[in-house]
Design a protein around this motif. Structure first.
Motif, PDB file in Angstrom:
ATOM      1  N   ARG A 157       0.823  -1.205   0.000  1.00  0.00           N
ATOM      2  CA  ARG A 157       0.000   0.000   0.000  1.00  0.00           C
ATOM      3  C   ARG A 157       0.859   1.259   0.000  1.00  0.00           C
ATOM      4  N   LYS A 158       1.941   1.251   0.755  1.00  0.00           N
ATOM      5  CA  LYS A 158       2.847   2.399   0.740  1.00  0.00           C
ATOM      6  C   LYS A 158       3.414   2.626  -0.659  1.00  0.00           C
ATOM      7  N   LEU A 159       3.808   1.533  -1.300  1.00  0.00           N
ATOM      8  CA  LEU A 159       4.375   1.644  -2.648  1.00  0.00           C
ATOM      9  C   LEU A 159       3.335   2.161  -3.632  1.00  0.00           C
ATOM     10  N   GLN A 160       2.098   1.718  -3.502  1.00  0.00           N
ATOM     11  CA  GLN A 160       1.033   2.226  -4.366  1.00  0.00           C
ATOM     12  C   GLN A 160       0.873   3.730  -4.217  1.00  0.00           C
ATOM     13  N   ALA A 161       0.855   4.203  -2.976  1.00  0.00           N
ATOM     14  CA  ALA A 161       0.704   5.636  -2.734  1.00  0.00           C
ATOM     15  C   ALA A 161       1.875   6.415  -3.308  1.00  0.00           C
ATOM     16  N   PHE A 162       3.083   5.870  -3.175  1.00  0.00           N
ATOM     17  CA  PHE A 162       4.276   6.544  -3.670  1.00  0.00           C
ATOM     18  C   PHE A 162       4.250   6.663  -5.198  1.00  0.00           C
ATOM     19  N   VAL A 163       3.839   5.589  -5.861  1.00  0.00           N
ATOM     20  CA  VAL A 163       3.763   5.612  -7.323  1.00  0.00           C
ATOM     21  C   VAL A 163       2.682   6.572  -7.793  1.00  0.00           C
ATOM     22  N   ILE A 164       1.520   6.556  -7.144  1.00  0.00           N
ATOM     23  CA  ILE A 164       0.432   7.471  -7.520  1.00  0.00           C
ATOM     24  C   ILE A 164       0.869   8.921  -7.350  1.00  0.00           C
ATOM     25  N   ALA A 165       1.552   9.222  -6.243  1.00  0.00           N
ATOM     26  CA  ALA A 165       2.040  10.585  -6.020  1.00  0.00           C
ATOM     27  C   ALA A 165       3.015  11.001  -7.111  1.00  0.00           C
ATOM     28  N   ALA A 166       3.899  10.079  -7.517  1.00  0.00           N
ATOM     29  CA  ALA A 166       4.873  10.387  -8.575  1.00  0.00           C
ATOM     30  C   ALA A 166       4.171  10.659  -9.904  1.00  0.00           C
ATOM     31  N   VAL A 167       3.100   9.913 -10.193  1.00  0.00           N
ATOM     32  CA  VAL A 167       2.361  10.119 -11.441  1.00  0.00           C
ATOM     33  C   VAL A 167       1.678  11.485 -11.448  1.00  0.00           C
ATOM     34  N   TYR A 168       1.097  11.873 -10.319  1.00  0.00           N
ATOM     35  CA  TYR A 168       0.515  13.222 -10.220  1.00  0.00           C
ATOM     36  C   TYR A 168       1.575  14.285 -10.501  1.00  0.00           C
ATOM     37  N   ALA A 169       2.741  14.141  -9.873  1.00  0.00           N
ATOM     38  CA  ALA A 169       3.819  15.117 -10.079  1.00  0.00           C
ATOM     39  C   ALA A 169       4.286  15.120 -11.524  1.00  0.00           C
ATOM     40  N   ALA A 170       4.334  13.939 -12.148  1.00  0.00           N
ATOM     41  CA  ALA A 170       4.809  13.842 -13.530  1.00  0.00           C
ATOM     42  C   ALA A 170       3.867  14.547 -14.502  1.00  0.00           C
TER      43      ALA A 170
END
Length: 327
Positions: free
Chosen positions: A222-235
């Motif tokens: 779940r932590k990894l999912q949140a981290f990837v989603i946050a990176a996609v928003y920033a991208a």
């Protein structure tokens, strides 16, 4: 204001529905505001400033997911923001990649990078995690600054305009509508994510990782999912900024930019997706208001953050929501 209900709340049905109703209503109000502003503000400068606020809000939404839902702190958000912006600048200019394809590559690259580095660094907690993500931001800024042959170095680099077939997507008004549309989509996705099983599992991490693990939630996943989603928003936000501005400097990936993203969600309200918009508006408009005294900008920003943490610990939007409910 009570925090949004989580997967660990046994009687969270009604509060959860109320939370979503408030935020869907807020999204509708924001949509009306975005639609009305071009008819009220005829100045191109003001429209460009509004478009910048929408883009920065979109990037800050990633931290709403990572910090507000999953309870993880990141000081490297600007790293993904800068990587995406420079990929969109470099691929079309140097390798003749269509700009729209470059945007897709940038978003996928940031998501993949977040997945790769997220596995080891998300084992850390608290200030250890913050320092690890800070290292990412510093590393990205260092590479962008020193690899002048590829990135243009400290002098920056130009960005080719977005083209779709024979249509060239340029102009402040066009990018105002694009950035506003992206923001509305981003907020809608964040609200839907909060209501999904994944979102409720993420919120469980904020309350207690031990309790969440006891209920069968895979903490690391779940932590990894949140981290990837946050990176996609920033991208997505970084790509939009690059294409709108048409020029980039290494500041987009700087440590101070990461701090500003964190400040946006803290001031606006880390538990609310609309808090990212409020925080981005305040911290984007403040430098314009203090343009005549630039030496005091950092002091005032720091003071606002400090006062917000003392008097509005939940942020501006949750505080306003509490007052509205009381009345």
């Amino acid at each position: 204001m009570h925090p949004p209900p989580t997967a660990l709340d046994s009687n969270a049905g009604a509060p959860r529905r109320a939370w979503h109703l408030r935020h869907w209503t807020g999204l509708l109000v924001l949509a009306v505001l975005i639609a009305a502003l071009p008819f009220v503000m005829q100045s191109v400068y003001l429209l460009r400033l509004a478009a910048l606020i929408w883009i920065m809000s979109l990037a800050a939404l990633g931290l709403h997911v990572l910090t507000g839902m999953a309870g993880q702190v990141s000081l490297g958000h600007a790293g993904f923001f800068g990587i995406s912006a420079y990929v969109v600048a470099i691929l079309p200019a140097r390798y003749n990649v269509p700009p729209l394809l470059a945007v897709a590559v940038a978003v996928l690259a940031c998501g993949l990078l977040a997945f790769i580095i997220g596995k080891p660094i998300l084992r850390l907690r608290g200030h250890y995690l913050a320092i690890a993500t800070l290292g990412l931001s510093l590393l990205v800024a260092l590479v962008i600054t020193n690899e002048g042959a590829l990135t243009g170095g400290p002098d920056g680099t130009s960005v080719l305009p977005l083209t779709i077939g024979e249509l060239s997507v340029t102009g402040t008004r066009i990018w105002y509508w694009i950035s506003g549309g992206l923001l509305l989509i981003g907020i809608a996705l964040a609200i839907c994510l909060r209501h999904s099983p994944t979102g409720r599992a993420l919120c469980g991490l904020v309350d207690s990782e031990v309790a969440a693990a006891g209920m069968g939630i895979d903490i690391a996943r779940r932590k990894l999912q949140a981290f990837v989603i946050a990176a996609v928003y920033a991208a997505v936000a970084g790509a939009a900024l690059a294409l709108m501005n048409g020029f980039l400097t290494p500041d987009v990936a700087s440590f101070m930019n990461s701090v500003e993203f964190v400040a946006m969600v803290v001031v606006g309200g880390v538990s609310s997706p609309l808090g990212a918009v409020a925080g981005a508006a305040i911290l984007s408009l403040l430098p314009q208001a203090l343009a005549t005294v630039p030496e005091y900008q950092d002091v005032v920003i720091g003071l606002i953050i400090m006062l917000s943490m003392i008097f509005l610990p939940n942020g501006i939007i949750p505080a306003l929501a509490r007052v509205w409910r009381q009345r």
